[in-house]
Design an enzyme around this catalytic site. Structure first.
Site, PDB file in Angstrom:
ATOM      1  N   GLY A 166      58.333  26.445  85.352  1.00 37.83           N
ATOM      2  CA  GLY A 166      57.736  26.227  86.663  1.00 37.83           C
ATOM      3  C   GLY A 166      56.432  26.969  86.833  1.00 37.83           C
ATOM      4  N   GLU A 224      54.828  30.205  73.281  1.00 38.88           N
ATOM      5  CA  GLU A 224      54.775  28.739  73.298  1.00 38.88           C
ATOM      6  C   GLU A 224      53.938  28.204  72.150  1.00 38.88           C
ATOM      7  OE1 GLU A 224      53.830  25.137  76.476  1.00 38.88           O
ATOM      8  OE2 GLU A 224      52.996  27.124  76.824  1.00 38.88           O
TER       9      GLU A 224
END
Length: 382
Positions: A127, A248
């Site tokens: 989010g 990531e």
């Protein structure tokens, strides 16, 4: 045989044995623009991986991982891609949140959240982005306040990948107001762990160019999270969020490049079959694509700056989609059937348009490289 070669041989043998029977049909399923494919079956496959100790291979052993070093992690991701194994459904939990909690979470948070991530029992989404705050995360407007021992969250997130399949979301929210004009916008943000199966959470899929809906907009209207489910000190969420972005863009991108090589090889084969390779310009572009992919791999092995790596691979992949349309010729403009069926090359072209936008737009990556890596003067901002 070195330990890395033994590790590579072990995972290759395991995949050959287990990616069979009911799982054999999953080969090649999922992937960019195709995350909707056989999701339930891919979830079962990933739980099968977990049961045999093949999830979270880079996590320390005390948290359920294999403690694999960088070279072994590279070997795992490459062999997984070379086996044409299905796209993972637990990437965000395993590769992003898990390492974040291991490095920055409390012991209680690790005990609560790491085991179900490793076992693929709870799926996570990210989010971060909002309308008006995509790559500029410091501009997030989602707010959270601590009331009666719980964080109360209000706001909206967008482009939230696989939120409709997830049970939890790590949310970057403003928990402290800006001190005033000229204040550091990065201050006062917190990194919260928010359950999605509760009143006050509304998840709405967004239809993409490909006609599918892998990402969503998520509305929080009085949703709550436990007071203890803030990673790092309240107000220090920017530092934690940046750590997550570093994970990531880690070693799993080498597996991604194996997928890129498979796409390029298939495109070369198509160009030879349909005669497109007779065009000197197309031949030159195919050779250039091969050379650039080799450079991408070399850079990843050397540890290219994460922003530079993201900038390079996203433009390479978008260019491959454009080249695929040239190789396919006029037929590329026609859908395969009603109402909107795409072949693999059309899907590659359409989905790769987003590569230079998601996970940090190219404009933002160039600014980061210029200002934080090269030390150039900052771009004037109002």
């Amino acid at each position: 045989m070195s330990s890395v070669e033994e590790f590579r041989a072990e995972i290759r043998s395991w995949l050959k044995t287990h990616l069979s029977g009911s799982f054999a049909a999953l080969k090649g399923r999922g992937g960019p623009g195709r995350e909707h494919e056989a999701f339930t079956e891919r979830l079962a496959w990933e739980r099968h991986l977990a049961a045999h100790g093949w999830t979270c291979v880079g996590w320390p052993k005390e948290y359920g991982g294999r403690g694999a070093g960088i070279e072994e992690q590279i070997a795992f991701h490459e062999e997984y891609a070379l086996a044409d194994a299905p796209a993972r459904v637990n990437h965000i939990g395993e590769q992003l949140l898990g390492p974040t909690l291991i490095d920055h979470g409390t012991e209680e948070q690790k005990a609560r959240f790491l085991p179900p991530i490793r076992a693929v029992e709870e799926l996570w989404c990210q989010g971060y982005s909002e309308p008006g705050a995509g790559s500029d995360l410091a501009a997030v407007r989602t707010r959270a306040s601590l009331e009666d021992g719980r964080w109360v969250v209000n706001g909206q997130k967008i482009w939230t990948s696989l939120a409709h399949e997830s049970q939890w979301c790590f949310v970057l929210a403003r928990t402290e107001p800006l001190a005033g004009p000229g204040a550091r916008r990065h201050a006062g943000l917190s990194y919260l762990l928010v359950p999605l199966d509760q009143p006050g959470v509304d998840i709405r899929p967004i239809v993409q160019l490909t006609g599918t809906s892998e990402f969503n907009e998520v509305f929080f209207d009085g949703a709550t999270a436990d007071a203890a489910h803030v990673v790092g000190p309240p107000g220090d969420g920017w530092r934690i969020a940046m750590a997550t972005l570093g994970y990531e863009r880690g070693v799993s991108t080498l597996g991604q490049q194996v997928g890129f090589r498979r796409e390029l090889d298939a495109l070369v084969a198509l160009a030879r079959r349909n005669g497109a390779a007779a065009d000197p310009d197309i031949r030159d572009r195919l050779v250039r694509a091969w050379a650039e992919l080799e450079a991408l791999r070399a850079g990843a092995l050397r540890g290219t700056d994460p922003s530079a790596a993201k900038l390079y691979w996203s433009h390479w992949h978008r260019g491959l989609g454009e080249l695929a349309m040239e190789v396919c010729g006029p037929a590329a403009t026609l859908a395969a059937g009603a109402p909107y069926e795409l072949d693999d090359w059309q899907r590659l072209f359409l989905f790769s348009r987003a590569d230079t936008v998601y996970a940090g737009s190219s404009e933002i990556q160039r600014n980061i490289i210029a200002e934080r890596v090269l030390g150039l003067p900052k771009e004037p901002r109002p």
